[in-house]
Design a protein around this motif. Sequence first.
Motif, PDB file in Angstrom:
ATOM      1  N   PHE A 258      71.665  49.429 -39.256  1.00  0.00           N
ATOM      2  CA  PHE A 258      70.541  48.716 -38.657  1.00  0.00           C
ATOM      3  C   PHE A 258      69.929  49.536 -37.522  1.00  0.00           C
ATOM      4  CE2 PHE A 258      68.909  45.294 -35.767  1.00  0.00           C
ATOM      5  CZ  PHE A 258      67.936  44.795 -36.614  1.00  0.00           C
ATOM      6  N   ALA A 259      70.778  50.146 -36.687  1.00  0.00           N
ATOM      7  CA  ALA A 259      70.278  50.991 -35.598  1.00  0.00           C
ATOM      8  C   ALA A 259      69.591  52.233 -36.157  1.00  0.00           C
ATOM      9  CB  ALA A 259      71.434  51.388 -34.678  1.00  0.00           C
ATOM     10  N   ALA A 260      70.139  52.769 -37.252  1.00  0.00           N
ATOM     11  CA  ALA A 260      69.544  53.966 -37.870  1.00  0.00           C
ATOM     12  C   ALA A 260      68.151  53.671 -38.410  1.00  0.00           C
ATOM     13  CB  ALA A 260      70.442  54.472 -38.995  1.00  0.00           C
ATOM     14  N   TYR A 261      67.915  52.419 -38.830  1.00  0.00           N
ATOM     15  CA  TYR A 261      66.603  52.011 -39.349  1.00  0.00           C
ATOM     16  C   TYR A 261      65.509  52.211 -38.293  1.00  0.00           C
ATOM     17  CZ  TYR A 261      62.962  48.720 -40.924  1.00  0.00           C
ATOM     18  OH  TYR A 261      61.770  48.147 -41.289  1.00  0.00           O
ATOM     19  N   TYR A 262      65.867  52.062 -37.027  1.00  0.00           N
ATOM     20  CA  TYR A 262      64.907  52.217 -35.936  1.00  0.00           C
ATOM     21  C   TYR A 262      64.782  53.665 -35.457  1.00  0.00           C
ATOM     22  CZ  TYR A 262      64.993  47.165 -35.682  1.00  0.00           C
ATOM     23  OH  TYR A 262      64.884  45.839 -35.999  1.00  0.00           O
ATOM     24  N   GLY A 263      65.631  54.540 -35.968  1.00  0.00           N
ATOM     25  CA  GLY A 263      65.548  55.944 -35.569  1.00  0.00           C
ATOM     26  C   GLY A 263      66.065  56.219 -34.178  1.00  0.00           C
ATOM     27  N   VAL A 264      66.961  55.350 -33.651  1.00  0.00           N
ATOM     28  CA  VAL A 264      67.488  55.543 -32.292  1.00  0.00           C
ATOM     29  C   VAL A 264      68.934  56.029 -32.307  1.00  0.00           C
ATOM     30  CG1 VAL A 264      65.920  53.923 -31.166  1.00  0.00           C
ATOM     31  CG2 VAL A 264      68.062  53.072 -32.140  1.00  0.00           C
ATOM     32  N   VAL A 265      69.367  56.588 -33.441  1.00  0.00           N
ATOM     33  CA  VAL A 265      70.708  57.174 -33.515  1.00  0.00           C
ATOM     34  C   VAL A 265      70.577  58.689 -33.422  1.00  0.00           C
ATOM     35  CG1 VAL A 265      71.642  55.272 -34.874  1.00  0.00           C
ATOM     36  CG2 VAL A 265      70.645  57.232 -36.049  1.00  0.00           C
ATOM     37  N   PRO A 266      71.622  59.370 -32.900  1.00  0.00           N
ATOM     38  CA  PRO A 266      71.531  60.830 -32.755  1.00  0.00           C
ATOM     39  C   PRO A 266      71.525  61.542 -34.094  1.00  0.00           C
ATOM     40  CG  PRO A 266      73.296  59.896 -31.398  1.00  0.00           C
ATOM     41  CD  PRO A 266      72.862  58.832 -32.342  1.00  0.00           C
ATOM     42  N   LYS A 267      70.772  62.632 -34.170  1.00  0.00           N
ATOM     43  CA  LYS A 267      70.833  63.501 -35.343  1.00  0.00           C
ATOM     44  C   LYS A 267      72.131  64.301 -35.302  1.00  0.00           C
ATOM     45  CE  LYS A 267      66.761  65.303 -34.378  1.00  0.00           C
ATOM     46  NZ  LYS A 267      65.531  66.137 -34.432  1.00  0.00           N
ATOM     47  N   GLN A 268      72.603  64.697 -36.481  1.00  0.00           N
ATOM     48  CA  GLN A 268      73.802  65.529 -36.578  1.00  0.00           C
ATOM     49  C   GLN A 268      73.408  66.913 -37.075  1.00  0.00           C
ATOM     50  OE1 GLN A 268      76.408  63.335 -34.868  1.00  0.00           O
ATOM     51  NE2 GLN A 268      77.399  64.861 -36.133  1.00  0.00           N
ATOM     52  N   ARG A 269      73.892  67.949 -36.386  1.00  0.00           N
ATOM     53  CA  ARG A 269      73.697  69.303 -36.874  1.00  0.00           C
ATOM     54  C   ARG A 269      75.066  69.913 -37.083  1.00  0.00           C
ATOM     55  NH1 ARG A 269      70.813  71.919 -32.805  1.00  0.00           N
ATOM     56  NH2 ARG A 269      72.694  72.919 -32.015  1.00  0.00           N
ATOM     57  N   GLU A 270      75.382  70.201 -38.340  1.00  0.00           N
ATOM     58  CA  GLU A 270      76.702  70.704 -38.671  1.00  0.00           C
ATOM     59  C   GLU A 270      76.627  72.135 -39.182  1.00  0.00           C
ATOM     60  OE1 GLU A 270      78.711  68.072 -41.284  1.00  0.00           O
ATOM     61  OE2 GLU A 270      78.538  66.338 -39.958  1.00  0.00           O
ATOM     62  N   SER A 271      77.574  72.934 -38.724  1.00  0.00           N
ATOM     63  CA  SER A 271      77.688  74.323 -39.169  1.00  0.00           C
ATOM     64  C   SER A 271      79.153  74.703 -39.160  1.00  0.00           C
ATOM     65  CB  SER A 271      76.886  75.246 -38.242  1.00  0.00           C
ATOM     66  OG  SER A 271      77.071  76.591 -38.610  1.00  0.00           O
ATOM     67  N   ALA A 272      79.672  75.076 -40.326  1.00  0.00           N
ATOM     68  CA  ALA A 272      81.096  75.414 -40.472  1.00  0.00           C
ATOM     69  C   ALA A 272      81.936  74.252 -39.945  1.00  0.00           C
ATOM     70  CB  ALA A 272      81.412  76.716 -39.756  1.00  0.00           C
ATOM     71  N   ASP A 273      82.786  74.509 -38.918  1.00  0.00           N
ATOM     72  CA  ASP A 273      83.652  73.458 -38.404  1.00  0.00           C
ATOM     73  C   ASP A 273      83.100  72.820 -37.130  1.00  0.00           C
ATOM     74  OD1 ASP A 273      83.930  75.730 -36.928  1.00  0.00           O
ATOM     75  OD2 ASP A 273      86.107  75.538 -36.637  1.00  0.00           O
ATOM     76  N   HIS A 274      81.818  73.085 -36.827  1.00  0.00           N
ATOM     77  CA  HIS A 274      81.192  72.533 -35.633  1.00  0.00           C
ATOM     78  C   HIS A 274      80.214  71.413 -36.007  1.00  0.00           C
ATOM     79  CE1 HIS A 274      82.846  75.654 -33.066  1.00  0.00           C
ATOM     80  NE2 HIS A 274      82.452  76.561 -33.967  1.00  0.00           N
ATOM     81  N   SER A 275      80.213  70.374 -35.208  1.00  0.00           N
ATOM     82  CA  SER A 275      79.276  69.272 -35.393  1.00  0.00           C
ATOM     83  C   SER A 275      78.648  68.950 -34.048  1.00  0.00           C
ATOM     84  CB  SER A 275      79.992  68.039 -35.949  1.00  0.00           C
ATOM     85  OG  SER A 275      79.101  66.973 -36.102  1.00  0.00           O
TER      86      SER A 275
END
Length: 351
Positions: A258-275
């Motif tokens: 529901f919170a994601a529907y409003y676009g107020v959740v953080p984006k995730q950027r993942e690379s190898a073992d880092h998030s």
Amino acid sequence: MCLAIGIDVHSKKLTSFAVPQDEENIDESEFCLEFNKEFKSTPADRTTLNRMAAWLNGREHLILIENSTKTHEVFWILTDLGCVVVVANASDLYRITMSVKKTDYHDCRELAHYARRYLNGEREFATCLIVTAEQLNRRQLCRIYAQASSGLSDLRRRIRSYMLARGIAVSIPERDIVSEASLRELEMVADTSMSLLIDEARRQRDRIKKIKNEILKEFKNDELFQLIYSIPGFGIVTASYLSAMIVDIGRFASAAAFAAYYGVVPKQRESADHSVRCGITRRGDDITREMLVDGTFHHISIDVNRRSDVSRFYDRLRSRGFPHKKALMACANKMAQKMFAILTTKTPYRI
């Protein structure tokens, strides 16, 4: 068994293709051959859709349509005629979007096979919510108010700018410059340009008041509206706009969704073992997100005794050095999840 039908919808033409859910079912396979001859390429009008519904009468079926500008009309005509219709999010249909064979016939065949896999339990795409004409009217009413309110805000800036250029001041500077008291005071020193700005402000205020009354009349018996309106800081317009966009709280699987529907959740950027957590996603309707954030801000502002957990959360973030905007977005996320609990339990806001 069920028929799986794909329809490629355009403003003037429909291209349709049907396959049986079970390819070994001879009766359904023969019916699909006849259906495909009859509806391979037809006009996109009510007569054609009436004929299609008559053909499918008494047979289990699922029609899959890709979301487009014509989708809403086709969906409701077929649904009103008793057909079972699902609308797919176009970006999920990779076999169509990534295909080098971009023809209407190819697309409707792919849609039919997507529909068959959907009937057999595969979930390759997100389904779209298609709202009713009444719900569309409610959304449009709220958007008209948002546009009018934005226009009034612009008018405030123009009046303030003109006052600054002319050296005009009002007796109470912090008062709303388009309030009736301020406008009456400005009339005493108004020249032609200022008089026109004052007239425009009054017309815009009257229009906004009229729209607000229409919104209240439209939503007064709406349960979602009443529940959201029970949250301190969430006014008539905010509550109506959010309820118009939600429509059905049951379509959200969780508070996080529901919170994601409003676009107020953080984006995730993942690379190898880092998030890494980045800024908010900003997905969905911009005005809806703005309404949620504004409502959250007012909720925090009026809670002088800090009885709300959202207000206390804001204070904790600020004490840890978070900028106001970043703390407010985190609180909007928390408020969205709190709102989800209110709407799912159908319990008005309680501290």
